[in-house]
Scaffold this motif. Structure first.
Motif, PDB file in Angstrom:
ATOM      1  N   GLY A 113     -19.219 -11.966 -12.185  1.00  0.00           N
ATOM      2  CA  GLY A 113     -19.735 -10.733 -12.759  1.00  0.00           C
ATOM      3  C   GLY A 113     -18.862  -9.508 -12.612  1.00  0.00           C
ATOM      4  N   ALA A 114     -17.635  -9.661 -12.119  1.00  0.00           N
ATOM      5  CA  ALA A 114     -16.774  -8.498 -11.878  1.00  0.00           C
ATOM      6  C   ALA A 114     -16.077  -8.052 -13.161  1.00  0.00           C
ATOM      7  CB  ALA A 114     -15.736  -8.812 -10.815  1.00  0.00           C
ATOM      8  N   ASP A 115     -16.269  -6.799 -13.528  1.00  0.00           N
ATOM      9  CA  ASP A 115     -15.526  -6.195 -14.636  1.00  0.00           C
ATOM     10  C   ASP A 115     -14.260  -5.530 -14.122  1.00  0.00           C
ATOM     11  OD1 ASP A 115     -17.596  -6.694 -16.677  1.00  0.00           O
ATOM     12  OD2 ASP A 115     -18.766  -5.267 -15.505  1.00  0.00           O
ATOM     13  N   ILE A 116     -14.339  -5.017 -12.904  1.00  0.00           N
ATOM     14  CA  ILE A 116     -13.219  -4.344 -12.254  1.00  0.00           C
ATOM     15  C   ILE A 116     -13.011  -4.989 -10.894  1.00  0.00           C
ATOM     16  CG2 ILE A 116     -12.329  -2.152 -11.373  1.00  0.00           C
ATOM     17  CD1 ILE A 116     -14.254  -0.748 -13.295  1.00  0.00           C
ATOM     18  N   LEU A 117     -11.765  -5.228 -10.547  1.00  0.00           N
ATOM     19  CA  LEU A 117     -11.417  -5.804  -9.256  1.00  0.00           C
ATOM     20  C   LEU A 117     -10.510  -4.825  -8.519  1.00  0.00           C
ATOM     21  CD1 LEU A 117     -11.147  -8.128  -7.169  1.00  0.00           C
ATOM     22  CD2 LEU A 117      -9.250  -9.009  -8.590  1.00  0.00           C
ATOM     23  N   VAL A 118     -10.881  -4.510  -7.284  1.00  0.00           N
ATOM     24  CA  VAL A 118     -10.069  -3.623  -6.451  1.00  0.00           C
ATOM     25  C   VAL A 118      -9.574  -4.410  -5.249  1.00  0.00           C
ATOM     26  CG1 VAL A 118     -10.003  -1.524  -5.054  1.00  0.00           C
ATOM     27  CG2 VAL A 118     -11.370  -1.583  -7.152  1.00  0.00           C
ATOM     28  N   LEU A 119      -8.261  -4.491  -5.100  1.00  0.00           N
ATOM     29  CA  LEU A 119      -7.657  -5.193  -3.972  1.00  0.00           C
ATOM     30  C   LEU A 119      -6.889  -4.207  -3.109  1.00  0.00           C
ATOM     31  CD1 LEU A 119      -6.274  -8.410  -5.719  1.00  0.00           C
ATOM     32  CD2 LEU A 119      -8.410  -8.140  -4.455  1.00  0.00           C
ATOM     33  N   GLY A 120      -7.103  -4.294  -1.807  1.00  0.00           N
ATOM     34  CA  GLY A 120      -6.416  -3.391  -0.890  1.00  0.00           C
ATOM     35  C   GLY A 120      -5.844  -4.145   0.292  1.00  0.00           C
ATOM     36  N   SER A 121      -4.864  -3.542   0.931  1.00  0.00           N
ATOM     37  CA  SER A 121      -4.256  -4.129   2.129  1.00  0.00           C
ATOM     38  C   SER A 121      -3.967  -3.022   3.128  1.00  0.00           C
ATOM     39  CB  SER A 121      -2.953  -4.864   1.773  1.00  0.00           C
ATOM     40  OG  SER A 121      -1.986  -3.940   1.275  1.00  0.00           O
ATOM     41  N   ALA A 122      -3.919  -3.403   4.400  1.00  0.00           N
ATOM     42  CA  ALA A 122      -3.646  -2.434   5.458  1.00  0.00           C
ATOM     43  C   ALA A 122      -2.595  -3.002   6.407  1.00  0.00           C
ATOM     44  CB  ALA A 122      -4.921  -2.105   6.224  1.00  0.00           C
ATOM     45  N   GLU A 123      -1.673  -2.138   6.813  1.00  0.00           N
ATOM     46  CA  GLU A 123      -0.588  -2.562   7.690  1.00  0.00           C
ATOM     47  C   GLU A 123      -0.133  -1.380   8.532  1.00  0.00           C
ATOM     48  OE1 GLU A 123       3.707  -4.927   7.270  1.00  0.00           O
ATOM     49  OE2 GLU A 123       2.730  -4.057   5.506  1.00  0.00           O
ATOM     50  N   ILE A 124       0.249  -1.657   9.768  1.00  0.00           N
ATOM     51  CA  ILE A 124       0.828  -0.627  10.632  1.00  0.00           C
ATOM     52  C   ILE A 124       2.342  -0.759  10.562  1.00  0.00           C
ATOM     53  CG2 ILE A 124       1.004   0.313  12.952  1.00  0.00           C
ATOM     54  CD1 ILE A 124      -1.723   0.658  11.756  1.00  0.00           C
ATOM     55  N   GLN A 125       3.012   0.301  10.103  1.00  0.00           N
ATOM     56  CA  GLN A 125       4.469   0.327  10.003  1.00  0.00           C
ATOM     57  C   GLN A 125       4.997   1.578  10.693  1.00  0.00           C
ATOM     58  OE1 GLN A 125       5.703   0.172   5.900  1.00  0.00           O
ATOM     59  NE2 GLN A 125       4.666  -1.764   5.470  1.00  0.00           N
ATOM     60  N   MET A 126       5.823   1.388  11.697  1.00  0.00           N
ATOM     61  CA  MET A 126       6.447   2.528  12.377  1.00  0.00           C
ATOM     62  C   MET A 126       5.407   3.583  12.773  1.00  0.00           C
ATOM     63  SD  MET A 126       9.660   1.676  12.394  1.00  0.00           S
ATOM     64  CE  MET A 126      10.524   3.208  12.770  1.00  0.00           C
ATOM     65  N   ASP A 127       4.350   3.129  13.435  1.00  0.00           N
ATOM     66  CA  ASP A 127       3.281   4.024  13.904  1.00  0.00           C
ATOM     67  C   ASP A 127       2.561   4.738  12.768  1.00  0.00           C
ATOM     68  OD1 ASP A 127       3.769   3.394  16.576  1.00  0.00           O
ATOM     69  OD2 ASP A 127       5.333   4.917  16.734  1.00  0.00           O
ATOM     70  N   LYS A 128       2.581   4.160  11.579  1.00  0.00           N
ATOM     71  CA  LYS A 128       1.845   4.711  10.447  1.00  0.00           C
ATOM     72  C   LYS A 128       0.929   3.643   9.871  1.00  0.00           C
ATOM     73  CE  LYS A 128       5.167   8.136   8.682  1.00  0.00           C
ATOM     74  NZ  LYS A 128       5.967   8.524   7.479  1.00  0.00           N
ATOM     75  N   LEU A 129      -0.229   4.086   9.401  1.00  0.00           N
ATOM     76  CA  LEU A 129      -1.120   3.196   8.668  1.00  0.00           C
ATOM     77  C   LEU A 129      -0.714   3.244   7.200  1.00  0.00           C
ATOM     78  CD1 LEU A 129      -3.602   1.399   8.250  1.00  0.00           C
ATOM     79  CD2 LEU A 129      -4.998   3.490   8.156  1.00  0.00           C
TER      80      LEU A 129
END
Length: 199
Positions: A113-129
């Motif tokens: 039933g999805a018309d829109i798909l939102v994909l996200g990712s999270a990573e810590i790089q050099m003390d930054k999100l």
């Protein structure tokens, strides 16, 4: 600081329900439309638009907690905005969430039933999100928006509000209120004295 990944412009003739008929010129590469403009075809006006928001991908154990916050806050903000209907989370179990754009099975997402798909990712790089978010129109099988967000590792909640506002604006032509504040005055101490409050 935002670093755009890729943005495809489209003509927003109305609000997000019209994304049901989002179409683009034919192209051999589904990620590279032949033209720079989108057009919208009215197919089933009035039908709710359903948005799928799987959990943010965790890239490295250090970002696990941030990914959990990003998912929960983004879901809550989108639910509050009521611009889209959210596809129930239990339906995601039958689909393997892709880690790469070319791994997306659009037909599977449409089947739940999805018309829109939102994909996200999270990573810590050099003390930054570092968070990456992409929005896909499942019927058009195209990415319509992508962005990269950077901030402090403890700023996942504030980053989620920014992400939600971008989702609402890019996919729904709607300005979100997740980062807004309310101001009002009060004369509770008497008519001669007014106080300004910001919430």
């Amino acid at each position: 600081m935002q670093k755009p990944i890729r943005v495809f412009s489209f003509i927003a003739l109305a609000l997000s329900p019209l994304l049901l008929g989002l179409q683009a010129p034919q192209s051999s590469d589904p990620q590279q439309p032949a033209g720079s403009d989108w057009y919208i075809k009215l197919q089933t006006p009035g039908r709710p638009v359903y948005l799928a928001l799987p959990e943010f991908e965790v890239r490295g154990t250090a970002s696990a907690e941030a990914a959990k916050i990003l998912t929960a806050v983004s879901w809550s903000d989108l639910e509050f905005a009521s611009v889209f209907r959210l596809v129930p989370k239990e339906r995601y179990k039958i689909i393997t969430t892709p880690t790469l754009p070319n791994q997306i099975d659009y037909y599977q997402w449409e089947s739940i039933g999805a018309d829109i798909l939102v994909l996200g990712s999270a990573e810590i790089q050099m003390d930054k999100l570092v968070t990456e978010v992409r929005i896909y129109a499942t019927q058009a099988q195209q990415m319509v928006f992508g962005n990269r967000y950077e901030g402090r590792p403890d700023a996942a909640r504030a980053m989620a509000h920014r992400i939600t506002d971008d989702i609402l604006l890019q996919a729904g032509n709607y300005r979100g209120v997740a980062r807004t504040k309310m101001a009002f005055t009060s004369d509770r101490r008497g008519e001669q004295s007014k106080e300004l409050y910001i919430m």
